[in-house]
Design a protein around this motif. Structure first.
Motif, mmCIF file in Angstrom:
data_model
loop_
_atom_site.group_PDB
_atom_site.id
_atom_site.type_symbol
_atom_site.label_atom_id
_atom_site.label_comp_id
_atom_site.label_asym_id
_atom_site.label_seq_id
_atom_site.Cartn_x
_atom_site.Cartn_y
_atom_site.Cartn_z
ATOM 1 N N LEU A 152 87.448 49.897 1.172
ATOM 2 C CA LEU A 152 86.443 50.824 0.641
ATOM 3 C C LEU A 152 86.335 50.732 -0.879
ATOM 4 C CD1 LEU A 152 86.882 53.839 3.029
ATOM 5 C CD2 LEU A 152 85.232 51.989 3.120
ATOM 6 N N LEU A 171 83.817 55.819 11.114
ATOM 7 C CA LEU A 171 82.450 55.392 11.427
ATOM 8 C C LEU A 171 81.909 56.169 12.618
ATOM 9 C CD1 LEU A 171 82.878 51.505 11.179
ATOM 10 C CD2 LEU A 171 82.109 53.070 9.388
ATOM 11 N N THR A 222 70.702 50.617 9.735
ATOM 12 C CA THR A 222 72.130 50.950 9.603
ATOM 13 C C THR A 222 72.869 49.640 9.865
ATOM 14 O OG1 THR A 222 72.357 51.341 11.964
ATOM 15 C CG2 THR A 222 71.749 53.239 10.618
ATOM 16 N N TYR A 223 74.186 49.697 9.897
ATOM 17 C CA TYR A 223 74.909 48.526 10.385
ATOM 18 C C TYR A 223 74.627 48.388 11.876
ATOM 19 C CZ TYR A 223 77.330 47.853 5.995
ATOM 20 O OH TYR A 223 77.604 47.588 4.687
ATOM 21 N N GLY A 224 74.526 47.155 12.333
ATOM 22 C CA GLY A 224 74.205 46.963 13.740
ATOM 23 C C GLY A 224 74.776 45.671 14.286
ATOM 24 N N ARG A 272 74.906 56.979 5.429
ATOM 25 C CA ARG A 272 74.234 56.071 6.355
ATOM 26 C C ARG A 272 75.063 54.818 6.635
ATOM 27 N NH1 ARG A 272 68.777 53.326 4.356
ATOM 28 N NH2 ARG A 272 70.347 52.448 2.960
ATOM 29 N N GLU A 273 75.780 54.357 5.603
ATOM 30 C CA GLU A 273 76.541 53.112 5.788
ATOM 31 C C GLU A 273 77.701 53.271 6.769
ATOM 32 O OE1 GLU A 273 76.026 54.578 2.868
ATOM 33 O OE2 GLU A 273 77.898 54.977 1.783
ATOM 34 N N ASN A 274 77.982 54.510 7.162
ATOM 35 C CA ASN A 274 79.046 54.713 8.146
ATOM 36 C C ASN A 274 78.511 54.842 9.577
ATOM 37 O OD1 ASN A 274 80.826 54.626 6.077
ATOM 38 N ND2 ASN A 274 81.791 56.597 6.484
ATOM 39 N N LEU A 292 85.882 48.425 17.022
ATOM 40 C CA LEU A 292 85.436 48.910 15.716
ATOM 41 C C LEU A 292 85.870 50.360 15.494
ATOM 42 C CD1 LEU A 292 83.823 48.360 13.139
ATOM 43 C CD2 LEU A 292 81.768 49.132 14.336
ATOM 44 N N VAL A 301 76.868 52.986 12.834
ATOM 45 C CA VAL A 301 76.757 51.645 13.415
ATOM 46 C C VAL A 301 76.144 51.735 14.815
ATOM 47 C CG1 VAL A 301 78.007 49.526 13.995
ATOM 48 C CG2 VAL A 301 78.895 51.016 12.202
ATOM 49 N N ARG A 358 88.333 51.819 12.708
ATOM 50 C CA ARG A 358 87.546 52.480 11.651
ATOM 51 C C ARG A 358 87.056 53.834 12.157
ATOM 52 N NH1 ARG A 358 85.037 49.195 7.932
ATOM 53 N NH2 ARG A 358 84.638 51.202 6.956
#
Ligand code: SF4
Lengths: 621, 371
Positions: free
Chosen positions: B16, B123, B99-101, B78-80, B116, B82, B120
């Motif tokens: 991070l 997330l 977003t992450y995908g 938002r970056e958290n 994931l 997925v 993590r």
């Protein structure tokens, strides 16, 4: 009862002890007889007494086949020595057989004139018939030419452990320790470390520990009293390079290597796996080390195991999975996804006899081409292979290093022989281990999911949680640089070539292959990979001592090959490739370098004997 | 919902605050601590490629609409967030969320999500799947993700057909259905997705409808709020290969009479006039009619967090034509999640004295020294 130390000569006249350079023993019995334990304990004892050791456990796939039958026989071969040995030895000179079936299965391997120690209690009743003996082999001359020692092991064991008051069944189970005691006397070993090991093993059941120790001591004293052999035999300490050693097995070394790689890279370790022989011990070992932040995930199946690992790798972890050939078959589609998404992960394949379920507990090297090509599409990845149990530690770190720095899946090809075999391992200093530097993308201004490092062609690793780098990856073909979905024909060809080139460039980041013997060239180069190392090295050594112009080279990096391999091959008249398969490395070498590589192929679920390779070299010289 | 402070995992690792050894200094966007996102913030730049009129559009739009609220409520940047999917029409979903995908392989999305989320836990991980992806090729993974109660939000688009492969019957297609691969009708009993979830003892089980946008939004929000495996079945119309599959009860003209919205703690009442309800006769449900506003006292009262899932099980069996189709949250209970338990074990182990000493680890056991 006082125990004799190695120095004491147990009351014998001086000179009644012979010195041997090495001894090969095979312990054999029913799967339930505890022969693996006996073998491991002797090995452990020998290692601590400073011998070089090499082992070959050989057990059936069934947990407990019917008692007394041939399929139920479990064996453990051990070579201990005062010099550098590298293999468990071609033929045992001592066979400890706990029943007729064990005798029948193993007799053929014993050297002529070798010693057979029989549990005579097991030769009555049905046991002969179950082993397929029409006549008692002790009475029909079939054991002539061997030195046969008969000991009523079962009876004596039960008598010996009586003072502990344990039940009849538990008492009988101590007979493997009685056999161990017999052998300890024959080889004039101190039992101290083994007593410690027994107490540790049965920590929660002190009466069982005592019974085992009593049985072992009784075996020792019985051997001494009746002098089961005319002369005791002593094998001195081996002259090993300086250092602190411990005994290590391949799967354990693999697990420790991964923990080291996690520390060295600063990435948390996630190991996803589904139980499978002979890889499960990696899962067992890793699951004990949560204090290193190690995550272990026992998945619902092989696919879930690798899926979870890829997910963890997406999240920035060091993702690892381990299995055997059938599991790799199931993981193939997901491996393709890892190649496509260019995420770092390591897949261990502890190879066993195939195809299909094949020979789950036996060793083989027949998954090399599966590792190379066993996926749909053009799907290259990196392959490395350890060559000894201890080397599993080094190559596990290497596999992780390559995966993390080149953003690529790496297959680590171990095998059943390495996984369960043991050797003395010089414990490295952590400072001497390679550093693994990992970079994460953080800059939204320059970040593109498939923009590559100009040197390695690795794509950047951008993990969820990094602001501004939100992006999508997946199994559909990627557009170069942006990573967007692309069905463009030119782009596809370009990406296929880039993925191949990325793997090819790993060759710039691995050591060249070394030639042992005549680096400038000679008549024959014997080249191998994986667990054939010990047998090849010893065979080449023997022929060289007789003046043969033969050299050895061993591949630990199989894709890509070391940059100097073509050059090395070209310096020799003949190239011999011993493999425990039908010629898979040979096929790759022929394809890549157009050399007339000659195969020596053994597909019996057993490692090569030194003399098998030696004979082939002689034939070619 | 997620708290990086008390999670190990990468929350405490250099990830991070990553080190970029070379290259230009990172220009990080303004930290969003107020989490004031708009729908636009969750819309990616990719062209949406579903067939015009497909129910997937509505699910995407509602998701993009509710995400800002979810992020604000849970203080998740938002970056958290997925989105992970398998293969099929529904599984294109992640491409359209900004977003992450991860668009993975057929049926396996829950496995990627599990790896994931385990490592993590901070997330918020969504799994987008379909009836073929989640219940046929990936049935096993769905069951195991749910039984582990890992904190994943699993949305299953049920259109009762294979869309992307052009119209074969799916495991949820009704018995006798004629499709390309069953020209004289299927001979297979369909699977009830909610029953699978309940059998796996999922801690959150819900059902909604693509065309009821308000209800869909509500359910997505409830899904996000749930801690543990959340399973939502969305009846989704595939207007190309199975048009009108849910028309008989989803059509706006009949919906109030043919569906019932489950509400926790309230008697189960439905109908345009709200004059019908469900009650139990022994172990069997039956429909009762009454004068609107005066429901009988013995109507079944919905309890989504009842001690055992018997009620939820019974409700999943209600189906047309005899009964209205229930929509809403069938079950919601709090149980410790897989990821919480894993983190706890690791945290405990790492707190032990001498934890993580690599030299000590590799030198452990019986050793001997050669001088
Ligand atoms: S095939 Fe059906 S489910 Fe797929 S995008 Fe088209 S309408 Fe939607």
């Amino acid at each position: 009862m006082p125990l004799k130390t190695e120095e004491s000569t147990s009351g014998h006249k001086p000179g009644s002890i012979e010195e041997h350079e090495n001894v090969i023993i095979r312990f054999a019995g029913d799967s339930g007889d505890g022969m693996q334990v006996t073998g491991s304990m002797f090995t452990h004892n020998a290692a601590l007494l400073g011998n070089d050791i090499s082992t070959l456990p050989d057990f059936p796939a069934e947990i407990r086949a019917p008692a007394g039958t041939l399929p139920g026989v479990s064996g453990f071969q051990l070579n201990f020595s005062s010099f550098d040995i590298k293999t468990p030895g071609d033929a045992p000179e001592v066979l400890v057989a706990m029943n007729p079936a064990a005798l029948k299965v193993n007799l053929g391997d014993l050297t002529q004139g070798g010693m057979i120690v029989l549990n005579s209690d097991a030769f009555g009743g049905n046991n002969l018939k179950k082993a397929g003996y029409a006549v008692d082999p002790r009475e029909d001359n079939s054991l002539a030419g061997y030195q046969v020692v008969q000991v009523p092991v079962s009876t004596l064991t039960v008598l010996a452990v009586k003072p502990t008051g344990i039940g009849q069944k538990d008492a009988a189970r101590c007979k493997n320790m009685f056999a161990l005691g017999l052998m300890f006397w024959v080889y004039d070993r101190s039992m101290e470390s083994t007593m410690r090991a027994i107490r540790e093993k049965f920590g929660k059941k002190p009466e069982i520990a005592e019974a085992n120790i009593l049985a072992m001591q009784a075996g020792y004293n019985y051997a001494d009293t009746v002098e089961i052999v005319p002369n005791q035999i002593r094998v001195s300490k081996a002259v090993l390079p300086r250092g602190t050693y411990k005994m290590i097995m391949g799967n354990e070394a693999t697990a420790l290597g991964f923990i080291a790689a996690s520390k060295l890279s600063g990435r948390p370790l996630f190991y996803g796996s589904y139980p499978i022989t002979p890889a499960s011990d990696i899962l067992h070992e890793l699951s004990r080390h949560k204090d290193f932040g190690v995550y272990t995930f026992q998945a619902e199946d092989e696919i879930a195991a690798i899926g979870a690992v890829i997910g963890a790798a997406f999240g920035g972890a060091l993702g690892l999975t381990g299995t055997s050939g059938p599991g790799i078959a199931l993981k193939s589609e997901a491996l393709g996804l890892a190649v496509m998404t260019e995420l770092p992960l390591v897949v261990v394949n502890v190879q066993r006899g195939g195809p299909s379920t094949g020979l789950p507990t036996k060793t083989e090297q027949a998954d090399l081409l599966q590792a190379m090509f066993g996926r749909n599409g053009e799907c290259p990845l990196c392959i490395v292979a350890p060559c000894t149990p201890g080397d599993c530690f080094t190559m596990a770190i290497e596999a992780a290093r390559i995966a993390l720095t080149h953003m690529v899946p790496v297959i680590l090809l171990s095998d059943g022989y390495l996984a369960n075999g043991a050797e003395p391992w010089s414990i490295p200093r952590v400072e001497s281990l390679p550093k693994i530097s990992v970079k994460f993308a953080t800059d939204p201004a320059t970040y593109k999911p498939y923009k590559r490092d100009p040197e390695t062609l690795a794509r950047p690793w951008a993990s969820p949680g990094t602001p501004g780098l939100e992006h999508r990856i997946g199994g559909i073909e990627k557009e170069e640089v942006t990573g967007n979905v692309s069905y463009d024909p030119e782009n596809h060809e370009k990406m296929v070539k880039v993925r191949a080139e990325k793997v090819a460039r790993i060759a710039n980041d691995i050591p060249p292959i070394e030639v042992v013997g005549d680096p400038q060239g000679g008549d024959i180069l014997v080249i191998g990979w994986g667990s054939t190392y010990g047998a090849i090295d010893q065979a080449v050594g023997r022929v060289r001592r007789r003046g043969g112009r033969v050299s050895a080279a061993h591949l630990r990096y199989l894709n890509p090959f070391p940059n100097n391999l073509g050059d090395v091959l070209s310096r020799f008249e003949k190239v011999l490739v011993p493999e425990m398969n039908m010629g898979q490395l040979r096929l790759l070498l022929r394809d890549r370098y157009l050399v007339n590589a000659i195969g020596l192929n053994k597909i019996q679920g057993q490692p090569f004997k030194i003399k098998e390779i030696e004979k082939k070299i002689e034939e070619l010289l | 919902m997620s708290d990086t402070k008390n999670s190990l995992s990468l929350g405490d690792s250099p990830l991070l605050s990553p080190v970029q050894a070379s290259g230009p200094a990172a220009v990080l966007p303004e930290p969003k601590d107020s989490f004031t996102y708009t729908k636009q913030d969750f819309t990616s730049d990719q062209i949406v490629r579903w067939c015009p009129g497909c129910g997937d559009y509505s699910i995407l739009a509602q998701m993009q609409k509710v995400m800002p609220g979810i992020c604000a409520r849970h203080k998740i940047p938002r970056e958290n967030v997925v989105f992970i999917s398998g293969i099929g029409c529904s599984s294109r979903f992640p491409y359209y969320m900004n977003t992450y995908g991860f668009h993975s392989i057929h049926g396996r999305a829950p496995t990627f999500a599990t790896g994931l989320k385990t490592t993590r836990p901070e997330l918020q991980v969504w799994v987008m799947t379909g009836d073929g992806d989640g219940l046929s090729i990936g049935g096993n993974h769905l069951i195991h993700a749910l039984r582990r109660n890992i904190d994943l939000k699993i949305v299953l688009f049920n259109n009762r057909i294979y869309g992307l492969t052009k119209g074969q019957y799916s495991p949820t297609s009704e018995l006798g259905k004629k499709t390309k691969s069953s020209p004289v009708g299927t001979v297979e009993q369909p699977i009830n997705p909610l029953l699978i979830a309940l059998a796996a003892e999922a801690t959150f089980v819900a059902r909604t409808l693509d065309t009821d946008t308000k209800h869909l939004q509500e359910i997505l929000e409830r899904t996000a709020d749930h801690k543990g495996s959340a399973f939502v079945e969305v009846y989704q119309n595939c207007n190309i290969f199975n048009d009108g599959a849910f028309e008989s009860f989803a059509d706006i003209a009949v919906r109030k009479d043919k569906t019932v919205i489950l509400e926790h703690g309230k008697p189960i009442v439905f109908g345009k006039e709200r004059n019908r309800g469900i009650r139990l006769r022994g172990l069997k449900a039956e429909v009762v009619e009454f004068t609107a506003g005066a429901p009988p006292a013995d109507l079944l009262v919905h309890d989504e967090s009842a001690e055992d899932p018997t009620l939820a099980y019974l409700l999943t069996h209600l189906n047309e034509p005899e009964f209205p189709v229930p929509l809403g949250v069938f079950r919601s209970e709090r149980r410790e999640t897989y990821d919480e338990l894993v983190q706890k074990q690791i945290k405990t182990a790492m707190a032990k004295p001498g934890a993580g000493n690599l030299q000590a680890l590799i030198a452990s056991g019986d050793t001997w020294t050669v001088e």
